[in-house]
Design a protein around this motif. Structure first.
Motif, short mmCIF file in Angstrom:
data_model
loop_
_atom_site.label_atom_id
_atom_site.label_comp_id
_atom_site.label_asym_id
_atom_site.label_seq_id
_atom_site.Cartn_x
_atom_site.Cartn_y
_atom_site.Cartn_z
N PHE A 1 0.81 -1.22 0.00
CA PHE A 1 0.00 0.00 0.00
C PHE A 1 0.84 1.27 0.00
O PHE A 1 0.37 2.33 -0.38
CB PHE A 1 -0.96 0.01 1.20
N ALA A 2 2.09 1.18 0.42
CA ALA A 2 2.94 2.38 0.44
C ALA A 2 4.39 1.95 0.34
O ALA A 2 4.77 0.87 0.81
CB ALA A 2 2.71 3.19 1.72
N LEU A 3 5.19 2.81 -0.30
CA LEU A 3 6.62 2.55 -0.48
C LEU A 3 7.43 3.78 -0.13
O LEU A 3 7.04 4.90 -0.46
CB LEU A 3 6.91 2.17 -1.94
N ASN A 4 8.56 3.56 0.53
CA ASN A 4 9.54 4.62 0.75
C ASN A 4 10.90 4.06 0.37
O ASN A 4 11.01 2.94 -0.12
CB ASN A 4 9.51 5.08 2.21
N ALA A 5 11.96 4.83 0.61
CA ALA A 5 13.29 4.42 0.19
C ALA A 5 13.73 3.11 0.84
O ALA A 5 14.38 2.27 0.21
CB ALA A 5 14.30 5.52 0.48
N ARG A 6 13.36 2.91 2.10
CA ARG A 6 13.81 1.72 2.82
C ARG A 6 12.67 0.92 3.46
O ARG A 6 12.91 -0.09 4.11
CB ARG A 6 14.81 2.10 3.91
N THR A 7 11.43 1.37 3.30
CA THR A 7 10.31 0.67 3.94
C THR A 7 9.14 0.50 2.97
O THR A 7 9.02 1.23 1.99
CB THR A 7 9.80 1.42 5.18
N PHE A 8 8.31 -0.47 3.27
CA PHE A 8 7.04 -0.64 2.56
C PHE A 8 5.97 -1.01 3.56
O PHE A 8 6.26 -1.49 4.66
CB PHE A 8 7.16 -1.66 1.43
#
Length: 210
Positions: free
Chosen positions: A151-158
């Motif tokens: 549902f969401a993505l960042n540089a080092r996390t999802f």
């Protein structure tokens, strides 16, 4: 030959014994449902890791975790009586309820946050950026053998969301913040990414006016 799983956990099994065999680890796993039609040589996903039945008992099976798998997945952390997610390989006439899962775990991730509401449970997982790049929002990912939607993505996390039924009937409800999970990114997504990297070379872009 690639074995295919769906990421729909069939049963929560129990680790009965763990022993070393040279540089490998042999597990005895107590189960019931998945063994009803099992035979030697069958593939079983254990927390998302594809293992082969080498010895079969009425309510248990034995499988070897090879050295590389031992070091690159969470299986080396297993303890006696610990619960694990298990799933049989998909049969050709079966329904693909989740997504294509190979049981080849690529990396592990650490749970950074668990947010519970009456309708869903959201997990935020930290992992290496190179694996984040293989993911897309609303795409699929496998955590400990469970097919989930990103549902969401960042540089080092999802972030993934689970319905209460999936959360309660798998080992995820036993996990805490900072616990580690096995990760397999989407097989089709990886294939497309690999092909695009081959096609979109510097020479190709230059010839096409980029």
């Amino acid at each position: 030959m690639v074995r295919i799983f769906t990421g729909i956990v069939e049963e929560v099994a129990t680790i009965q014994s763990i022993r070393q065999a040279n540089e490998n680890m042999v597990l005895q796993i107590q189960a019931e449902k998945i063994l009803q039609d099992a035979k030697l040589g069958d593939s079983i996903a254990v927390n998302g890791v594809c293992l082969t039945i080498e010895k079969l008992e009425q309510y248990a099976f034995h499988a070897t975790v090879m050295k590389e798998t031992f070091h690159t997945t969470t299986l080396h952390r297993l303890q006696l009586r610990e619960k694990v997610n298990v799933e049989r390989a998909l049969q050709l006439q079966g329904r693909l309820g989740g997504h294509i899962v190979t049981g080849h775990v690529e990396t592990v991730g650490k749970i950074q946050r668990i947010l519970k509401t009456s309708n869903e449970i959201r997990l935020t997982i930290e992992t290496e950026p190179k694996f984040i790049k293989q993911m897309v929002p609303r795409g699929s990912v496998t955590l400990d053998g469970i097919s989930l939607t990103i549902f969401a993505l960042n540089a080092r996390t999802f972030e993934v969301s689970l319905i209460p039924h999936t959360y309660e009937t798998t080992i995820l409800h036993m996990k805490k913040v900072r616990d580690v999970v096995n990760i397999e990114t989407d097989y089709i997504g990886k294939y497309v990414q690999s092909q695009m990297a081959t096609i979109l070379t510097e020479d190709f872009l230059r010839k096409n006016g980029f």
